[in-house]
Design an enzyme around this catalytic site. Structure first.
Site, mmCIF file in Angstrom:
data_model
loop_
_atom_site.group_PDB
_atom_site.id
_atom_site.type_symbol
_atom_site.label_atom_id
_atom_site.label_comp_id
_atom_site.label_asym_id
_atom_site.label_seq_id
_atom_site.Cartn_x
_atom_site.Cartn_y
_atom_site.Cartn_z
ATOM 1 N N GLU A 41 0.832 -1.195 0.000
ATOM 2 C CA GLU A 41 0.000 0.000 0.000
ATOM 3 C C GLU A 41 0.869 1.249 0.000
ATOM 4 O OE1 GLU A 41 -0.155 -1.987 2.992
ATOM 5 O OE2 GLU A 41 -1.210 -3.436 1.802
ATOM 6 N N PHE A 315 -4.878 -7.718 7.137
ATOM 7 C CA PHE A 315 -3.643 -7.745 6.351
ATOM 8 C C PHE A 315 -3.281 -6.334 5.895
ATOM 9 C CE2 PHE A 315 -5.053 -12.124 5.950
ATOM 10 C CZ PHE A 315 -3.869 -12.839 6.034
ATOM 11 N N CYS A 316 -2.004 -5.982 6.087
ATOM 12 C CA CYS A 316 -1.465 -4.720 5.570
ATOM 13 C C CYS A 316 -2.319 -3.550 6.054
ATOM 14 C CB CYS A 316 -1.361 -4.788 4.052
ATOM 15 S SG CYS A 316 -0.573 -6.286 3.421
ATOM 16 N N ALA A 317 -2.793 -2.704 5.151
ATOM 17 C CA ALA A 317 -3.619 -1.576 5.570
ATOM 18 C C ALA A 317 -4.948 -2.022 6.143
ATOM 19 C CB ALA A 317 -3.857 -0.622 4.398
ATOM 20 N N GLY A 319 -5.088 -4.163 8.371
ATOM 21 C CA GLY A 319 -4.776 -4.204 9.796
ATOM 22 C C GLY A 319 -4.914 -2.848 10.452
#
Length: 583
Positions: A41, A315-317, A319
């Site tokens: 991201e 997951f990732c953003a 999160g």
């Protein structure tokens, strides 16, 4: 490019009979394809002015530049006399053709380029010694890395022996094919070389095929329930929150490479949020919009499964969004989430990372202004950021393969997913920029749905993952999450990169991960005392979440319930950019 500087090769002379192994210029297998897709991201978009300023910062050092120029002249003179001080690494695919070691002219051309790249690297290192802000250093490193990659002789027709041979062998047909592909990319890919042939895969036919149904839909997202693959399932369900940037199906690529499939095979009842790809009409969607949709998903999952609470995995953003929801629930005393897992997610943006190259206030304001004018920050802009962070692998690699060699782009599922980007709403983008620039989430200055997000008040058990070779979200930054949140935490460190750590099914002999005791303040101490295991963190995570998923019960015969009946089969409509009429 490594986490701190471009990978340039300077080696001692190898034995006389040494020849570099000939490797494909583009990914040759699934592992290499995953290695290519190590983006994620983006937050800021670098401007041309910002790149030039970064380059000028490194080059505007009279003493280092003068000394570097002198060293470079001496090195070039030594190379002309036959010195073997500079040789390409066997892992550098640009110089894999035997001509780079057997032809005296090409050998000296390669050595001269490596000497130049080495001096450019040295200039950034010298700048780092005097710079007061690491963001400035990362900007300079980014700019100089792009410059050094662009100057490689392999990017030109006369400077690439493999291209010349292909043109000769095909009587120029390869150059004609390359010219057609260049024109196509200028017209349809923003002037960037295509990284894959997306037409080789169809979502719902080849990708994202784990059986399931959409059981809830609103303007923001669909909620998919996957059908159990075991006779019994655990009482407490799992809700997966993917990032709002990119399609969710990197978690459900193909059978045998699907996280969703694996989670269901362990007896978990799995639900997935599938975000809609926003357009300018959704420019005002913000963190509250996404948090409200996650809360609705939690309620639907609880209703359908007759559970009091759920386990989440962001997951990732995704999160980051999950954390804002957890903060809101904590402020309200709501215990709808029993545990939370994180996949390579940064909550503290004070950690040094190459993405800091884009964090200059002017660059961020330009990115903010662009998205505000257009209503969204486009998928093409988001993808271009990470291509230029790794220019050798993600730009010039394909310039050579597609435009000079006249070869078609490679065909891999993960590359098809990577090319299937999504937009980001202007308002959410602006809020992400605030989190990135001012570290507002870690500093307790984010508010969601009218409540402050106070990280220490989030006391649910957490499972946090980092990736050792992650250039985007450094593992030490991911580790910080264990110290920011207030509940008991387990940390697992994968041996892979950002995406490779996520698309990491059991059975990969190269996969390993480290597990340790209760995380303390020092991540390096944790790593020194952690136990390294073969396999994938998926297995450690599944064992952990199963302990928090309650008792077994017979698997349901279908999906949804009377109030939330199946609307259509997975993967649904939003992942295909369809907007069906709402029921």
């Amino acid at each position: 490019m490594t986490a701190t500087k471009p990978a340039r090769s300077r080696t001692t002379a190898p034995p006389k009979d040494h020849r570099p192994a000939v490797e494909e210029p583009v990914p040759a297998d699934e592992d290499e394809a995953i290695g290519v897709v190590e983006g994620g991201e983006s937050v800021g978009i670098p401007s041309v002015v910002g790149v030039l300023r970064g380059m000028a910062s490194a080059l505007a050092q009279p003493g280092p530049v003068t000394r570097g120029a002198g060293r470079l002249v001496r090195d070039w003179a030594s190379i002309a006399r036959g010195s073997d001080e500079y040789r390409p690494s066997p892992k550098d695919k640009r110089f894999a053709d035997p001509a780079w070691s057997t032809n005296p002219a090409f050998r000296r051309l390669c050595q001269g380029y490596l000497a130049l790249a080495s001096q450019l690297d040295r200039l950034v290192d010298d700048y780092e010694k005097t710079a007061s802000d690491w963001h400035d250093v990362e900007r300079a490193r980014f700019a100089v890395g792009v410059l050094a990659s662009a100057l490689a002789p392999t990017n030109t027709l006369p400077g690439n022996p493999a291209v010349l041979k292909r043109a000769f062998d095909t009587a120029g047909a390869s150059l004609m094919r390359g010219a057609r592909q260049f024109v196509h990319d200028v017209r349809h890919n923003g002037g960037m070389p295509s990284q894959t042939d997306r037409s080789a895969f169809t979502v719902g036919v080849d990708l994202a095929v784990t059986p399931g149904d959409v059981i809830d839909r609103d303007d923001v997202a669909e909620l998919i329930e996957y059908r159990p693959s075991t006779p019994t399932v655990r009482q407490r369900p799992l809700l997966v929150i993917p990032p709002p940037i990119g399609r969710y199906y990197f978690l459900d690529l193909r059978p045998g490479r699907s996280f969703v499939e694996y989670a269901a095979s362990r007896g978990l009842r799995v639900f997935m949020v599938s975000w809609r790809n926003p357009t300018a009409a959704q420019a005002d969607w913000d963190i509250d919009t996404y948090a409200r949709r996650i809360l609705r998903s939690i309620d639907v999952v609880k209703d359908v499964t007759d559970a009091e609470d759920v386990n989440t995995l962001g997951f990732c953003a995704g999160g980051i969004l999950t954390t804002t929801v957890l903060g809101h629930l904590a402020a309200r005393g709501d215990h709808s989430v029993h545990s939370a897992s994180y996949g390579v997610t940064l909550l503290d943006f004070g950690t040094r990372a190459p993405i800091g190259a884009f964090s200059a206030p002017r660059a961020l304001e330009m990115a903010r202004g662009n998205s505000e004018r257009n209503g969204v920050i486009s998928a093409r802009s988001l993808g271009a950021v990470f291509s230029w962070m790794r220019p050798d692998d993600l730009v010039f690699n394909y310039v050579v393969n597609n435009w000079l060699m006249g070869e078609r782009p490679p065909v891999f599922d993960i590359l098809a997913w990577n090319a299937d980007g999504t937009n980001l709403p202007a308002r959410l983008h602006a809020q992400f920029l605030d989190i990135f620039q001012d570290n507002t989430l870690a500093n307790g200055r984010v508010e969601v749905l009218g409540t402050p997000v106070d990280l220490p008040r989030i006391t649910v058990p957490t499972f946090v993952t980092g990736a050792l070779n992650d250039h985007l979200t450094p593992w030490t930054g991911c580790y910080r999450t264990t110290q920011l949140l207030g509940g008991p935490s387990t940390f697992v460190l994968s041996n892979a990169g950002h995406i490779a750590s996520l698309v990491n099914p059991p059975g990969n002999p190269k996969a390993s991960y480290s597990v340790g005791g209760e995380p303390g303040a020092d991540p390096e101490h944790w790593r020194r005392t952690a136990e390294k295991r073969t396999g994938t963190w998926w297995e450690a995570w599944a064992d952990w979440v199963l302990e928090r998923s309650g008792d077994e019960r017979p698997a349901p015969d279908g999906t949804g319930d009377a109030e939330h009946p199946p609307l259509e089969a997975a993967p649904g409509s939003y992942v295909l950019d369809r907007t069906p009429a709402r029921r």
